[in-house]
Design a protein around this motif. Structure first.
Motif, PDB file in Angstrom:
ATOM      1  N   ALA A 208       0.827  -1.214   0.000  1.00 24.89           N
ATOM      2  CA  ALA A 208       0.000   0.000   0.000  1.00 24.89           C
ATOM      3  C   ALA A 208       0.859   1.262   0.000  1.00 24.89           C
ATOM      4  N   LEU A 209       2.130   1.141   0.375  1.00 25.62           N
ATOM      5  CA  LEU A 209       3.029   2.301   0.356  1.00 25.62           C
ATOM      6  C   LEU A 209       3.847   2.367  -0.931  1.00 25.62           C
ATOM      7  N   GLY A 210       3.577   1.453  -1.849  1.00 27.94           N
ATOM      8  CA  GLY A 210       4.255   1.500  -3.143  1.00 27.94           C
ATOM      9  C   GLY A 210       5.414   0.528  -3.267  1.00 27.94           C
ATOM     10  N   ILE A 211       5.586  -0.342  -2.275  1.00 25.51           N
ATOM     11  CA  ILE A 211       6.696  -1.308  -2.335  1.00 25.51           C
ATOM     12  C   ILE A 211       6.273  -2.515  -3.164  1.00 25.51           C
ATOM     13  N   ARG A 212       7.091  -2.854  -4.147  1.00 22.47           N
ATOM     14  CA  ARG A 212       6.768  -3.994  -5.006  1.00 22.47           C
ATOM     15  C   ARG A 212       7.225  -5.262  -4.283  1.00 22.47           C
ATOM     16  N   VAL A 213       6.302  -5.849  -3.534  1.00 24.46           N
ATOM     17  CA  VAL A 213       6.626  -6.925  -2.594  1.00 24.46           C
ATOM     18  C   VAL A 213       7.322  -8.110  -3.265  1.00 24.46           C
ATOM     19  N   SER A 214       6.762  -8.595  -4.383  1.00 23.19           N
ATOM     20  CA  SER A 214       7.321  -9.801  -5.014  1.00 23.19           C
ATOM     21  C   SER A 214       8.759  -9.572  -5.470  1.00 23.19           C
ATOM     22  N   ARG A 215       9.042  -8.373  -5.990  1.00 22.40           N
ATOM     23  CA  ARG A 215      10.393  -8.089  -6.477  1.00 22.40           C
ATOM     24  C   ARG A 215      11.390  -8.059  -5.307  1.00 22.40           C
ATOM     25  N   TYR A 216      10.979  -7.448  -4.215  1.00 22.99           N
ATOM     26  CA  TYR A 216      11.886  -7.346  -3.064  1.00 22.99           C
ATOM     27  C   TYR A 216      12.135  -8.710  -2.412  1.00 22.99           C
ATOM     28  N   LYS A 217      11.092  -9.523  -2.376  1.00 17.51           N
ATOM     29  CA  LYS A 217      11.269 -10.873  -1.817  1.00 17.51           C
ATOM     30  C   LYS A 217      12.262 -11.660  -2.671  1.00 17.51           C
ATOM     31  N   LEU A 218      12.140 -11.491  -3.999  1.00 20.84           N
ATOM     32  CA  LEU A 218      13.053 -12.196  -4.895  1.00 20.84           C
ATOM     33  C   LEU A 218      14.488 -11.697  -4.697  1.00 20.84           C
ATOM     34  N   LEU A 219      14.637 -10.367  -4.550  1.00 23.45           N
ATOM     35  CA  LEU A 219      15.983  -9.815  -4.346  1.00 23.45           C
ATOM     36  C   LEU A 219      16.609 -10.353  -3.056  1.00 23.45           C
ATOM     37  N   ALA A 220      15.799 -10.426  -1.991  1.00 24.40           N
ATOM     38  CA  ALA A 220      16.307 -10.947  -0.710  1.00 24.40           C
ATOM     39  C   ALA A 220      16.703 -12.417  -0.870  1.00 24.40           C
ATOM     40  N   PHE A 221      15.909 -13.152  -1.633  1.00 27.31           N
ATOM     41  CA  PHE A 221      16.183 -14.573  -1.885  1.00 27.31           C
ATOM     42  C   PHE A 221      17.502 -14.733  -2.649  1.00 27.31           C
ATOM     43  N   ILE A 222      17.709 -13.856  -3.634  1.00 19.87           N
ATOM     44  CA  ILE A 222      18.945 -13.916  -4.433  1.00 19.87           C
ATOM     45  C   ILE A 222      20.163 -13.595  -3.553  1.00 19.87           C
ATOM     46  N   ILE A 223      20.026 -12.551  -2.724  1.00 24.12           N
ATOM     47  CA  ILE A 223      21.150 -12.181  -1.840  1.00 24.12           C
ATOM     48  C   ILE A 223      21.490 -13.349  -0.911  1.00 24.12           C
ATOM     49  N   ALA A 224      20.451 -13.965  -0.346  1.00 21.33           N
ATOM     50  CA  ALA A 224      20.671 -15.116   0.546  1.00 21.33           C
ATOM     51  C   ALA A 224      21.369 -16.244  -0.213  1.00 21.33           C
ATOM     52  N   ALA A 225      20.975 -16.438  -1.474  1.00 20.70           N
ATOM     53  CA  ALA A 225      21.590 -17.492  -2.293  1.00 20.70           C
ATOM     54  C   ALA A 225      23.058 -17.189  -2.573  1.00 20.70           C
ATOM     55  N   LEU A 226      23.373 -15.905  -2.823  1.00 19.48           N
ATOM     56  CA  LEU A 226      24.765 -15.522  -3.089  1.00 19.48           C
ATOM     57  C   LEU A 226      25.643 -15.790  -1.872  1.00 19.48           C
ATOM     58  N   TYR A 227      25.133 -15.402  -0.686  1.00 16.54           N
ATOM     59  CA  TYR A 227      25.886 -15.654   0.554  1.00 16.54           C
ATOM     60  C   TYR A 227      26.056 -17.168   0.755  1.00 16.54           C
ATOM     61  N   ALA A 228      24.969 -17.924   0.540  1.00 17.69           N
ATOM     62  CA  ALA A 228      25.022 -19.376   0.754  1.00 17.69           C
ATOM     63  C   ALA A 228      26.030 -20.015  -0.186  1.00 17.69           C
ATOM     64  N   SER A 229      26.030 -19.559  -1.438  1.00 19.99           N
ATOM     65  CA  SER A 229      26.970 -20.100  -2.406  1.00 19.99           C
ATOM     66  C   SER A 229      28.409 -19.785  -1.997  1.00 19.99           C
ATOM     67  N   ALA A 230      28.625 -18.551  -1.551  1.00 17.55           N
ATOM     68  CA  ALA A 230      29.973 -18.163  -1.093  1.00 17.55           C
ATOM     69  C   ALA A 230      30.399 -19.063   0.067  1.00 17.55           C
ATOM     70  N   ALA A 231      29.458 -19.329   0.994  1.00 15.92           N
ATOM     71  CA  ALA A 231      29.769 -20.188   2.142  1.00 15.92           C
ATOM     72  C   ALA A 231      30.125 -21.604   1.673  1.00 15.92           C
ATOM     73  N   GLY A 232      29.372 -22.108   0.690  1.00 13.84           N
ATOM     74  CA  GLY A 232      29.648 -23.445   0.150  1.00 13.84           C
ATOM     75  C   GLY A 232      31.032 -23.518  -0.470  1.00 13.84           C
ATOM     76  N   SER A 233      31.376 -22.479  -1.242  1.00 19.67           N
ATOM     77  CA  SER A 233      32.704 -22.435  -1.863  1.00 19.67           C
ATOM     78  C   SER A 233      33.795 -22.343  -0.805  1.00 19.67           C
ATOM     79  N   LEU A 234      33.577 -21.483   0.194  1.00 21.09           N
ATOM     80  CA  LEU A 234      34.581 -21.320   1.258  1.00 21.09           C
ATOM     81  C   LEU A 234      34.809 -22.641   1.983  1.00 21.09           C
ATOM     82  N   PHE A 235      33.713 -23.375   2.200  1.00 21.88           N
ATOM     83  CA  PHE A 235      33.846 -24.682   2.854  1.00 21.88           C
ATOM     84  C   PHE A 235      34.748 -25.596   2.019  1.00 21.88           C
ATOM     85  N   ALA A 236      34.452 -25.627   0.717  1.00 21.76           N
ATOM     86  CA  ALA A 236      35.214 -26.511  -0.178  1.00 21.76           C
ATOM     87  C   ALA A 236      36.705 -26.163  -0.151  1.00 21.76           C
TER      88      ALA A 236
END
Lengths: 328, 242
Positions: A208-236
């Protein structure tokens, strides 16, 4: 005004907490450096889990969504790094970056349809994602070598400089975690971060304040995936070996524990939780065959007495609000 | 559009209907608000008032047509409506309770993008209207009183620079004096040219401010009449239980 009064006025509860935390971290590192051995490895893994949890916190903490499948992106990072360095002889840092990019694309492909779901449905969909990834890593033996996994993964490094010494590895991982926390803090207090937290509070209110909810949720999901991938690589690159078990259901349970023990939705919570939950089994090891019970008991006590996580300890003792939306 | 008015209405809905599952909460209704007009929708509990505002804000699926300044916005998603200037203050205030007053207000200005000067200007405007919010800028919204929270909800809506402000029972749960203060502020905003659509259960104060009144009951629009035509509770009851 006395010196004590001046310090008290200038610092406040958060200031004291920050100083106590910095001192505790310095002492812990000094002790582990002095003692060396197994504890160095424990702390290295804590840093890696910390990176994973900081990312997970974007999606689950700031945005208030449920994901049981971030281990899938850690697997992409881990296997990406392993395959590119062992099979194709790539530079570890390049393999890490490319794996992160692949995880980001995978997050878009998976997140776009999945994030239309809410609550339990989203949780179940992401849980399925984790299970599918585990099955793929077991069954697609040509690519992943199945249960055998990958060994001989080279340590992280750039050009001729490689991080092989265990103490240096820990320092590098700590710096990477600190960088991850810093980025998380900057984003949390930005326009983007406020939008994520608004979604966490009420999706309809945010829209209702103009925030495009689906886009922001996707962006947060992508950021979480990038961190997770970095963690996986660091582990390896830190351990030098990966198998499907590393990125299995156990990872989901451990990282959830870390997130809640440290403080979900807070900036420092994921890193604090990763360190505490990693060291705790070593602390309770002296209880012998009761160590699992002792570990669980300590976790339960923490969640009872500090339900919002250890990073919120600074706010304990501060005056509580008298009214909360009461009449008048 | 009215017969004597050449310009299109600020907002105009035709045949707007909404339901929850098989339960029709709002039967097809027509409603309009002219530029700078103060319109009140009155109705008892369960009349469909909240559903009406939610349908107009596209927060729930609905049938019917909605026009804003003559432009058909029926299929426009909620987040775009805010950018057009249609802002709703939800029942229960809809604040981001864990955030500070300042953060809530900043989110109100979300649609303004990165224009810092514009945001600063809006902050000043809101703080002039509600000086209490300036004092409480660093306080978490959940720790404020009900009246202060309502000020924040209205202030946050104003940060977006609305052309139409829709409010869902802003006096709910407030002491009469506090509610009167909030409604007085709405009157002031309307006199400065802001179009307001107010949904209320409590009639007296809302009737003083409004030019026209719609009466909603059991999902049906029972009447549209000038505010001064309602003299007492009996007049209202007659429409409610029509």
């Amino acid at each position: 005004m006395t010196l004590r009064a001046i310090i008290s006025t200038k610092l406040g509860a958060y200031g004291y907490f920050a100083i106590a935390l910095a001192v505790a971290i310095a002492l812990l590192f000094a002790w582990v450096f002095f003692k060396g051995g197994y504890l160095l490895t424990v702390l290295q893994l804590a840093m890696i889990y910390g990176v994973f949890c900081v990312g997970l916190n974007f999606f689950m903490g700031y945005t208030g969504q449920a994901s049981f499948g971030q281990n899938a992106f850690a697997a992409i990072g881990g296997y990406g790094s392993a395959i590119l360095t062992v099979q194709y002889g790539w530079e570890p840092i390049l393999a890490l970056v490319v794996s992160m990019a692949v995880a980001g694309v995978a997050a878009v492909v998976v997140g776009y349809p999945t994030l239309r779901l809410r609550g339990h449905y989203l949780a179940m969909a992401t849980f399925a994602l984790g299970l599918i990834t585990y099955d793929v890593s077991v069954q697609w033996t040509d690519l992943t070598q199945g249960y055998m996994g990958y060994s001989g993964i080279p340590p992280l490094g750039i050009g001729p400089f490689t991080v092989e010494d265990d103490k240096l590895k820990l320092v590098c991982l700590a710096v990477i975690l600190a960088l991850g926390v810093w980025v998380s803090s900057r984003l949390r207090h930005s326009r983007f971060g406020r939008a994520l937290r608004a979604i966490s509070s009420t999706e309809l209110g945010a829209a209702a304040l103009g925030i495009r909810v689906s886009r922001y949720k996707l962006l947060a999901f992508i950021i979480a995936a990038l961190y997770a991938s970095a963690a996986g690589s660091l582990f390896a690159h830190t351990v030098g070996f990966i198998s499907p078990e590393v990125f299995g259901l156990q990872m989901v349970v451990v990282t959830f524990t870390m997130l809640y023990v440290g403080g979900i939705g807070t900036v420092l919570g994921p890193a604090i939780g990763a360190v505490i939950a990693s060291l705790l089994p070593e602390v309770v090891r002296s209880t012998g065959r009761f160590q699992d019970i002792a570990y669980a008991a300590v976790l339960i006590l923490m969640l009872i007495f500090v339900p919002k996580g250890l990073s919120t300890l600074a706010s304990i003792g501060r005056r509580r609000p008298i009214k909360a939306g009461a009449e008048g | 559009m009215t017969a004597d008015s050449p310009s299109p209405a600020l907002i105009e809905v035709n045949g707007l209907a909404a339901s929850y599952g098989h339960v029709a909460a709002l039967k097809p209704i027509d409603l309009r608000v002219e530029e700078g007009e103060f319109v009140t929708v009155l109705g008892p509990n369960g009349a469909g008032k909240t559903t009406l505002l939610r349908a107009m804000s596209r927060l729930i699926a609905s049938d019917g047509k909605i026009k804003f300044k003559g432009r058909d916005i029926t299929g426009v998603p909620t987040h775009r409506l805010a950018k057009l200037g249609i802002i709703m203050v939800q029942e229960g205030r809809g604040l981001f309770s864990e955030m500070t007053v300042q953060e809530n207000l900043q989110l109100g200005a979300y649609g303004l993008g990165g224009s810092r000067d514009q945001v600063e200007g809006r902050f000043e405007q809101v703080f002039r209207l509600f000086p209490r919010l300036r004092e409480r800028a660093g306080q978490v919204a959940a720790s404020m009183s009900g009246g202060e929270q309502q000020m924040l909800a209205v202030g946050r809506a104003l940060m977006a620079g609305p052309k139409l402000l829709m409010l869902d029972e802003p006096s709910l749960g407030l002491a009469p004096m506090v509610a009167a203060g909030i409604l007085d502020t709405l009157g002031e905003l309307n006199r400065s040219g802001l179009g307001i659509l107010l949904v209320e259960q409590k009639a007296p104060q809302a009737l003083k401010l409004a030019r026209r009144v719609y009466i909603l009951s059991s999902g049906y629009m029972r009447a549209e009449l000038p505010a001064q035509d309602i003299k007492s509770h009996h007049d209202l009851a007659r429409y409610y239980f029509h």
